[in-house]
Scaffold this motif. Structure first.
Motif, PDB file in Angstrom:
ATOM      1  N   VAL A 157     -39.951  15.611 -39.152  1.00  0.00           N
ATOM      2  CA  VAL A 157     -40.495  15.674 -37.789  1.00  0.00           C
ATOM      3  C   VAL A 157     -39.615  14.811 -36.900  1.00  0.00           C
ATOM      4  O   VAL A 157     -39.464  13.608 -37.140  1.00  0.00           O
ATOM      5  N   GLU A 158     -39.016  15.439 -35.894  1.00  0.00           N
ATOM      6  CA  GLU A 158     -38.149  14.715 -34.968  1.00  0.00           C
ATOM      7  C   GLU A 158     -38.698  14.868 -33.553  1.00  0.00           C
ATOM      8  O   GLU A 158     -38.897  15.991 -33.088  1.00  0.00           O
ATOM      9  N   ILE A 159     -38.913  13.767 -32.870  1.00  0.00           N
ATOM     10  CA  ILE A 159     -39.374  13.801 -31.482  1.00  0.00           C
ATOM     11  C   ILE A 159     -38.125  13.746 -30.611  1.00  0.00           C
ATOM     12  O   ILE A 159     -37.520  12.687 -30.434  1.00  0.00           O
ATOM     13  N   GLU A 160     -37.729  14.885 -30.068  1.00  0.00           N
ATOM     14  CA  GLU A 160     -36.456  14.968 -29.357  1.00  0.00           C
ATOM     15  C   GLU A 160     -36.564  14.522 -27.899  1.00  0.00           C
ATOM     16  O   GLU A 160     -35.601  13.978 -27.347  1.00  0.00           O
ATOM     17  N   GLU A 161     -37.695  14.767 -27.269  1.00  0.00           N
ATOM     18  CA  GLU A 161     -37.903  14.346 -25.880  1.00  0.00           C
ATOM     19  C   GLU A 161     -39.318  13.794 -25.746  1.00  0.00           C
ATOM     20  O   GLU A 161     -40.270  14.402 -26.226  1.00  0.00           O
ATOM     21  N   TYR A 162     -39.437  12.636 -25.080  1.00  0.00           N
ATOM     22  CA  TYR A 162     -40.769  12.015 -24.957  1.00  0.00           C
ATOM     23  C   TYR A 162     -40.840  11.097 -23.743  1.00  0.00           C
ATOM     24  O   TYR A 162     -41.446  10.018 -23.780  1.00  0.00           O
ATOM     25  N   ALA A 163     -40.240  11.537 -22.652  1.00  0.00           N
ATOM     26  CA  ALA A 163     -40.199  10.727 -21.432  1.00  0.00           C
ATOM     27  C   ALA A 163     -41.594  10.417 -20.894  1.00  0.00           C
ATOM     28  O   ALA A 163     -41.784   9.414 -20.196  1.00  0.00           O
TER      29      ALA A 163
END
Length: 231
Positions: A157-163
């Motif tokens: 599981v990779e969180i690529e964007e989380y602004a």
């Protein structure tokens, strides 16, 4: 949601949308996506669209109160192909606006569905998904989830964007599992969910009460979506 995904067939992604018939009598529209092109749009069911308006638009592009834009819509959208990037520019002021807007919503939904299609490598299916955390629908997370179908395991599981996830809460959960208001369950979530493997059957039991509940729930929802699409 302006569309509902029903299934994938030889005609493409079958979407359910509201036209003139509303939610009580929706349309079913099949949209085929080939890369960056919408190659076909077929309105499969449209009993709620009336003669002289949406029914004529779908069947011929002329008749009733329809204008020249209706024929252009019929020729270009229902009997042609076009770039996925052109969808927002489609003119729906055809004399059967509710019908054409519904069809455009189906196309948008199919494009979104196509973007969720996995990259397949043997038994491993990798999905790039969006999920709402603290940032909500306006600023969702972009999450890449890999699952092994044979082993029924979430492998990465990779969180690529989380602004939209804030410092001291979701941002810290994603990056380290500690900090801010986070509790011990956040470190467990970070280590086991974001940096470990999880059996499919165990996903529903993941503890999201981490101090960044909205973030952790959003991540789990993306994981479950990937599993559901793989089954």
């Amino acid at each position: 949601m302006q569309w509902t995904y029903l299934e994938t067939t030889d005609d493409g992604y079958v979407m359910q949308v509201s036209g003139f018939g509303g939610t009580a009598n929706p349309m079913k529209v099949a949209v085929k996506i080939d890369g960056d092109t919408v190659s076909s749009v077929k309105v499969l069911e449209y009993a709620g669209e009336t003669a002289g308006y949406g029914k004529d638009l779908i069947e011929a592009g002329t008749g009733g109160v329809l204008n020249d834009k209706a024929k252009a819509f019929y020729d270009q959208i229902l009997n042609g192909s076009f770039a996925t990037s052109d969808v927002d520019g489609i003119d729906t002021s055809t004399g059967a606006t509710m019908t054409t807007k519904g069809i455009v919503n189906a196309i948008k939904g199919a494009i979104e569905q196509a973007q969720k299609a996995p990259v397949v490598d043997g038994d491993t299916y990798t999905y790039t998904l969006t999920a709402s955390g603290f940032g909500g629908e306006a600023n969702p997370m972009k999450i890449k989830v890999s699952v092994d179908k044979a082993k029924q395991t979430v492998t990465k599981v990779e969180i690529e964007e989380y602004a939209g996830e804030t410092a001291g809460y979701g941002k810290d959960l994603i990056e380290a599992g500690t900090g801010g208001v986070l509790n011990d369950k956040a470190k467990t979530f970070h280590d086991n969910v974001l940096n470990g493997e999880t059996k499919w059957d165990d996903v529903s039991g993941i503890d999201t009460s981490t101090g960044a509940t909205m973030t952790s729930k959003g991540i789990v929802s993306a994981i479950q979506e990937a599993i559901d699409q793989t089954k």
